[in-house]
Design an enzyme around this catalytic site. Structure first.
Site, PDB file in Angstrom:
ATOM      1  N   HIS A 138     -74.535 -87.730  32.097  1.00 57.47           N
ATOM      2  CA  HIS A 138     -75.314 -86.846  32.979  1.00 57.47           C
ATOM      3  C   HIS A 138     -76.695 -86.554  32.401  1.00 57.47           C
ATOM      4  O   HIS A 138     -77.607 -86.166  33.137  1.00 57.47           O
ATOM      5  CB  HIS A 138     -74.536 -85.554  33.283  1.00 57.47           C
ATOM      6  CG  HIS A 138     -74.502 -84.556  32.173  1.00 57.47           C
ATOM      7  ND1 HIS A 138     -73.431 -84.414  31.327  1.00 57.47           N
ATOM      8  CD2 HIS A 138     -75.413 -83.632  31.778  1.00 57.47           C
ATOM      9  CE1 HIS A 138     -73.663 -83.447  30.464  1.00 57.47           C
ATOM     10  NE2 HIS A 138     -74.877 -82.954  30.712  1.00 57.47           N
ATOM     11  N   ASP A 199     -68.179 -89.418  31.320  1.00 51.13           N
ATOM     12  CA  ASP A 199     -69.503 -88.853  31.031  1.00 51.13           C
ATOM     13  C   ASP A 199     -69.970 -89.312  29.646  1.00 51.13           C
ATOM     14  O   ASP A 199     -69.999 -88.538  28.685  1.00 51.13           O
ATOM     15  CB  ASP A 199     -69.426 -87.320  31.115  1.00 51.13           C
ATOM     16  CG  ASP A 199     -70.806 -86.674  31.144  1.00 51.13           C
ATOM     17  OD1 ASP A 199     -71.800 -87.407  31.245  1.00 51.13           O
ATOM     18  OD2 ASP A 199     -70.868 -85.432  31.064  1.00 51.13           O
ATOM     19  N   SER A 297     -75.734 -80.318  25.883  1.00 46.50           N
ATOM     20  CA  SER A 297     -75.187 -81.461  26.610  1.00 46.50           C
ATOM     21  C   SER A 297     -75.474 -82.758  25.866  1.00 46.50           C
ATOM     22  O   SER A 297     -76.589 -82.999  25.412  1.00 46.50           O
ATOM     23  CB  SER A 297     -75.800 -81.549  28.010  1.00 46.50           C
ATOM     24  OG  SER A 297     -75.219 -80.611  28.878  1.00 46.50           O
TER      25      SER A 297
END
Length: 346
Positions: A138, A199, A297
């Protein structure tokens, strides 16, 4: 600035990979959804204001993530995890620990070009060999339309310091800013899925990285590590430049100790948001909160066994609000993607 000037910016924005209701990363590194401007209260209030500052106008323009039936779409965190937060009890604020200059030398930062001359770090990564950094998919696919991935930084400690970083005993070397040769995103990753399966992405660096005290790859997990983790009281650790419960970002590299959790317990925490955590993902939380936020992230989840650190997870997602009790962070399990990593490293 008058409203019509921003309208020109909307019309000239480039089109990327994020579409209506897809997951995206906003300017502050929080994960949100690509929605109509009218549905994002925070940005809509700025748009409706008869007078706005240059900074506000730039924020609107930078938040663009596409168009839907001729309507501009913006990356909005207003509705990202409201259903999760409503169902979870708040906890006391956690205390992140400052790392030393040489701790976690595999930690990487991904820099984005947001507008001409405007750059920012909004995702992390992990150096796994002399040419490759692993991060979250992402961080590559769920970015605003006008953002471009610029480079990878290694050996950083204090983002706000443009020179060498020093502690009581010594100083580090200047961080390395390395251009990117190739980016490979897992072929089964789908941006719009809340559960964020697969992911994971690889960034191949344009040059070989020489190991030093401040820059060094981490070990990948070995096949038997999963059983060791499940059958012991091993504590995991995450590191990065993420946000605390108050929402303030740290310019220093920080770490937090985490407890691994069963997938069944993790799924229960996210059930009200329609998210099902499954094999290929890991869950962990700091005992007073989630431990990680959106700015982390793509960063590492690690365990130390016999003095050696191993990368077991990649930060994928968690509630927008940090420090929530019973709200674990969700990570991509590196062990489940060892074959994929090996196939795509050359």
């Amino acid at each position: 600035m008058v409203p019509w000037i921003l309208a020109v910016v909307f019309l000239t924005a480039t089109v990327g990979s994020v579409t209506f209701n897809d997951r995206c990363i906003d300017l502050d590194g929080f994960v949100g959804r690509c929605v109509k401007l009218s549905k994002c209260e925070t940005l809509a209030d700025i748009w409706r204001s008869p007078v706005r500052t240059i900074k506000q106008s730039e924020r609107l323009a930078d938040s663009l993530c596409g168009k839907y039936r001729r309507n501009p779409l913006v990356c909005c965190v207003d509705d990202r995890t409201s259903s999760i937060e409503e169902a979870i009890e708040s906890s006391d604020e956690m205390e992140l620990q400052r790392t030393t200059l040489t701790e976690f030398p595999w930690s990487a930062l991904i820099q984005y070009r947001k507008l001409p001359g405007i750059y920012g770090f909004h995702c992390g990564g992990t150096l796994i060999n002399e040419r490759h950094v692993v991060t979250a998919a992402h961080c590559i696919k769920a970015i605003p339309k006008n953002w471009q991935i610029s480079l990878v930084r290694l050996g950083e400690f204090d983002i706000k310091n443009s020179g060498v970083d020093c502690d009581v005993d010594h100083c580090s070397k200047i961080p390395l800013d390395i251009d990117i040769d190739q980016i490979i995103v897992h072929e089964n990753y789908v941006t719009r899925l809340l559960s964020q399966y697969h992911d994971i992405a690889l960034i191949r660096l344009l040059q070989v990285v020489r190991s030093t005290d401040y820059v060094r790859p981490i070990e990948l997990p070995f096949p038997g590590i999963e059983g060791m983790l499940l059958n012991s009281l091993t504590t995991a650790v995450s590191a990065g430049w993420g946000r605390t419960k108050t929402g303030s970002a740290s310019s220093l590299k920080m770490k937090v100790l985490l407890n691994l959790q069963r997938l069944d317990d993790c799924t229960e925490s996210y059930k009200t948001a329609g998210i099902k955590v499954k094999d290929g993902q890991l869950c962990a939380s700091e005992w007073r909160g989630t431990g990680v936020c959106s700015c982390d992230s793509g960063g590492p989840l690690m365990v130390q066994l016999s003095g050696q650190y191993y990368l077991i997870g990649i930060v994928s997602f968690g509630p927008t609000k940090c420090g929530l009790k019973n709200a674990p962070g969700v990570y991509t399990s590196v062990l489940r993607y060892i074959d994929w990593i090996s196939k795509n490293i050359y």
